[in-house]
Write a protein that holds these residues in place. Sequence first.
Motif, PDB file in Angstrom:
ATOM      1  N   GLU A  12      42.574  18.124  75.122  1.00  0.00           N
ATOM      2  CA  GLU A  12      42.044  18.551  76.414  1.00  0.00           C
ATOM      3  C   GLU A  12      41.107  17.496  76.977  1.00  0.00           C
ATOM      4  O   GLU A  12      40.178  17.059  76.300  1.00  0.00           O
ATOM      5  N   ILE A  13      41.344  17.112  78.223  1.00  0.00           N
ATOM      6  CA  ILE A  13      40.443  16.174  78.895  1.00  0.00           C
ATOM      7  C   ILE A  13      39.839  16.873  80.102  1.00  0.00           C
ATOM      8  O   ILE A  13      40.567  17.414  80.939  1.00  0.00           O
ATOM      9  N   CYS A  14      38.521  16.883  80.166  1.00  0.00           N
ATOM     10  CA  CYS A  14      37.816  17.474  81.293  1.00  0.00           C
ATOM     11  C   CYS A  14      37.347  16.336  82.199  1.00  0.00           C
ATOM     12  O   CYS A  14      36.551  15.483  81.779  1.00  0.00           O
ATOM     13  N   VAL A  15      37.856  16.313  83.436  1.00  0.00           N
ATOM     14  CA  VAL A  15      37.557  15.218  84.353  1.00  0.00           C
ATOM     15  C   VAL A  15      36.341  15.590  85.201  1.00  0.00           C
ATOM     16  O   VAL A  15      36.331  16.636  85.854  1.00  0.00           O
TER      17      VAL A  15
ATOM     18  N   LEU B 249      49.353  13.240  88.310  1.00  0.00           N
ATOM     19  CA  LEU B 249      49.659  13.730  86.956  1.00  0.00           C
ATOM     20  C   LEU B 249      50.657  14.877  86.951  1.00  0.00           C
ATOM     21  O   LEU B 249      51.025  15.362  85.879  1.00  0.00           O
ATOM     22  N   GLU B 250      51.086  15.303  88.128  1.00  0.00           N
ATOM     23  CA  GLU B 250      51.920  16.508  88.210  1.00  0.00           C
ATOM     24  C   GLU B 250      53.180  16.371  87.344  1.00  0.00           C
ATOM     25  O   GLU B 250      53.851  15.344  87.362  1.00  0.00           O
ATOM     26  N   GLY B 251      53.467  17.428  86.581  1.00  0.00           N
ATOM     27  CA  GLY B 251      54.659  17.441  85.746  1.00  0.00           C
ATOM     28  C   GLY B 251      54.467  16.825  84.380  1.00  0.00           C
ATOM     29  O   GLY B 251      55.245  17.065  83.456  1.00  0.00           O
ATOM     30  N   ARG B 252      53.409  16.026  84.221  1.00  0.00           N
ATOM     31  CA  ARG B 252      53.221  15.362  82.921  1.00  0.00           C
ATOM     32  C   ARG B 252      52.335  16.164  81.983  1.00  0.00           C
ATOM     33  O   ARG B 252      52.358  15.947  80.772  1.00  0.00           O
ATOM     34  N   VAL B 253      51.491  17.064  82.553  1.00  0.00           N
ATOM     35  CA  VAL B 253      50.484  17.726  81.747  1.00  0.00           C
ATOM     36  C   VAL B 253      50.059  18.999  82.482  1.00  0.00           C
ATOM     37  O   VAL B 253      50.248  19.118  83.699  1.00  0.00           O
ATOM     38  N   ARG B 254      49.502  19.955  81.730  1.00  0.00           N
ATOM     39  CA  ARG B 254      48.991  21.162  82.378  1.00  0.00           C
ATOM     40  C   ARG B 254      47.697  20.800  83.123  1.00  0.00           C
ATOM     41  O   ARG B 254      46.792  20.199  82.540  1.00  0.00           O
ATOM     42  N   LEU B 255      47.644  21.148  84.416  1.00  0.00           N
ATOM     43  CA  LEU B 255      46.471  20.841  85.218  1.00  0.00           C
ATOM     44  C   LEU B 255      45.724  22.122  85.561  1.00  0.00           C
ATOM     45  O   LEU B 255      46.339  23.092  86.020  1.00  0.00           O
TER      46      LEU B 255
ATOM     47  N   GLU C 276      47.486   9.338  74.802  1.00  0.00           N
ATOM     48  CA  GLU C 276      46.998  10.345  73.874  1.00  0.00           C
ATOM     49  C   GLU C 276      47.864  11.598  74.014  1.00  0.00           C
ATOM     50  O   GLU C 276      48.542  11.783  75.008  1.00  0.00           O
ATOM     51  N   ALA C 277      47.832  12.436  73.010  1.00  0.00           N
ATOM     52  CA  ALA C 277      48.624  13.669  73.057  1.00  0.00           C
ATOM     53  C   ALA C 277      47.857  14.718  73.854  1.00  0.00           C
ATOM     54  O   ALA C 277      47.330  15.679  73.314  1.00  0.00           O
ATOM     55  N   VAL C 278      47.785  14.523  75.178  1.00  0.00           N
ATOM     56  CA  VAL C 278      46.998  15.402  76.026  1.00  0.00           C
ATOM     57  C   VAL C 278      47.850  16.556  76.526  1.00  0.00           C
ATOM     58  O   VAL C 278      48.940  16.344  77.058  1.00  0.00           O
ATOM     59  N   SER C 279      47.379  17.785  76.313  1.00  0.00           N
ATOM     60  CA  SER C 279      48.140  18.941  76.778  1.00  0.00           C
ATOM     61  C   SER C 279      47.566  19.525  78.069  1.00  0.00           C
ATOM     62  O   SER C 279      48.280  20.176  78.815  1.00  0.00           O
ATOM     63  N   GLU C 280      46.270  19.299  78.311  1.00  0.00           N
ATOM     64  CA  GLU C 280      45.654  19.911  79.490  1.00  0.00           C
ATOM     65  C   GLU C 280      44.600  18.986  80.081  1.00  0.00           C
ATOM     66  O   GLU C 280      43.789  18.399  79.363  1.00  0.00           O
TER      67      GLU C 280
ATOM     68  N   TYR D 201      36.040  14.208  77.469  1.00  0.00           N
ATOM     69  CA  TYR D 201      35.770  14.086  78.905  1.00  0.00           C
ATOM     70  C   TYR D 201      36.416  12.834  79.479  1.00  0.00           C
ATOM     71  O   TYR D 201      36.853  11.937  78.749  1.00  0.00           O
ATOM     72  N   HIS D 202      36.438  12.795  80.813  1.00  0.00           N
ATOM     73  CA  HIS D 202      36.750  11.552  81.505  1.00  0.00           C
ATOM     74  C   HIS D 202      35.863  11.483  82.746  1.00  0.00           C
ATOM     75  O   HIS D 202      35.948  12.329  83.629  1.00  0.00           O
ATOM     76  N   VAL D 203      34.965  10.495  82.762  1.00  0.00           N
ATOM     77  CA  VAL D 203      33.996  10.370  83.858  1.00  0.00           C
ATOM     78  C   VAL D 203      34.560   9.410  84.898  1.00  0.00           C
ATOM     79  O   VAL D 203      34.775   8.226  84.606  1.00  0.00           O
TER      80      VAL D 203
END
Lengths: 197, 197
Positions: B81-84, B160-166, B134-138, B104-106
């Motif tokens: 999970e990455i929180c932007v 990012l549409e289609g590549r990962v849950r947003l 990375e194995a990012v799911s969300e 996170y991603h700042v």
Amino acid sequence: MSSSGDIEALIEMMARLPGLGPRSARRAVLQMIRKKELMLIPLADLMHHVGASVRDCVECGNIGSSTICDICANEKRATGEICVVEDVADLWALERSGVFRGRYHVLGGTLSALDAVGPDELRIPKLIQRVQDEAVSEVILALNATVDGQTTAHYIADQLEGRVRLTSLAQGVPIGGELDYLDDGTITAALRARKDL
Amino acid sequence: MSSSGDIEALIEMMARLPGLGPRSARRAVLQMIRKKELMLIPLADLMHHVGASVRDCVECGNIGSSTICDICANEKRATGEICVVEDVADLWALERSGVFRGRYHVLGGTLSALDAVGPDELRIPKLIQRVQDEAVSEVILALNATVDGQTTAHYIADQLEGRVRLTSLAQGVPIGGELDYLDDGTITAALRARKDL
């Protein structure tokens, strides 16, 4: 790991400054880190510099870089008038008005029975000595209009009575003040000290 | 003379910090000077220390003392999970809640046509690269509910549409909030996102 700890410590210490809380300290620290070369490093340098050089004036208690402060060292300032203030912030406030051209005496607080602050904890003996030694014609008691401030003013007036002209700041309506917003004490003082036009 | 100049310079620089004005900067500097050994010197030391050690994490843009920040280096934090967020202050706010256990991603700001801030000025390419590598799911878009924040969120969502849950943060009535004091936009959002009990 260590720097995050340092950043936390920096925020905590900044938050202890008057006027800053935890939230504004965080914002201030982030701002300083973002502008590291413009803010953080120069500020740290300045603080070190001030910390190494600052000292109390042996004459008046003002802060400066030498044993005699700029005001006491300034020969253009009248030696005959001493303006007594509670602390350096009050001295700065008077200097900003630019109207007083004499010297100061910074007490370093007020007499307080509760906090066990007596005349010797303040610079009152030094003030009495200055009045004796220097050719002082007037002592202006510019203490805050609080109970402790006025108690201190009365004590100093008792000590110096008969030796020198003693004055205090006028009390009344502040410039731009609206009567509707003033407390009763101020209105009473302004009425009692009313002047003929 | 020089120290008074230094004190003035220190006050001016402190007054430029967010949350401090000239008056509170003066009070803060006086307080620091009065507590020189407890405040001024340790604060200057800490600032030097932080200034020398602080750097941006090459992964997420968070600040820390090494090239990889504490959160990215912490193996207990979920990598999926990455929180932007817009900036480090927002990351700190989320960390204080303690509820998010991912990474996170700042971005370092928001897209802004007026200020000529495009995707390459922010860390958006790095975010897209992280999602690929990375194995990012969300990806949680925790951007501010401002026009620029939401524009940036839409842009990232497009990329990012289609590549990962947003996902994005829920909007509605804040805890402890009184409807009477809320703006129309918040009430509208809360009504639209109403939930069955």
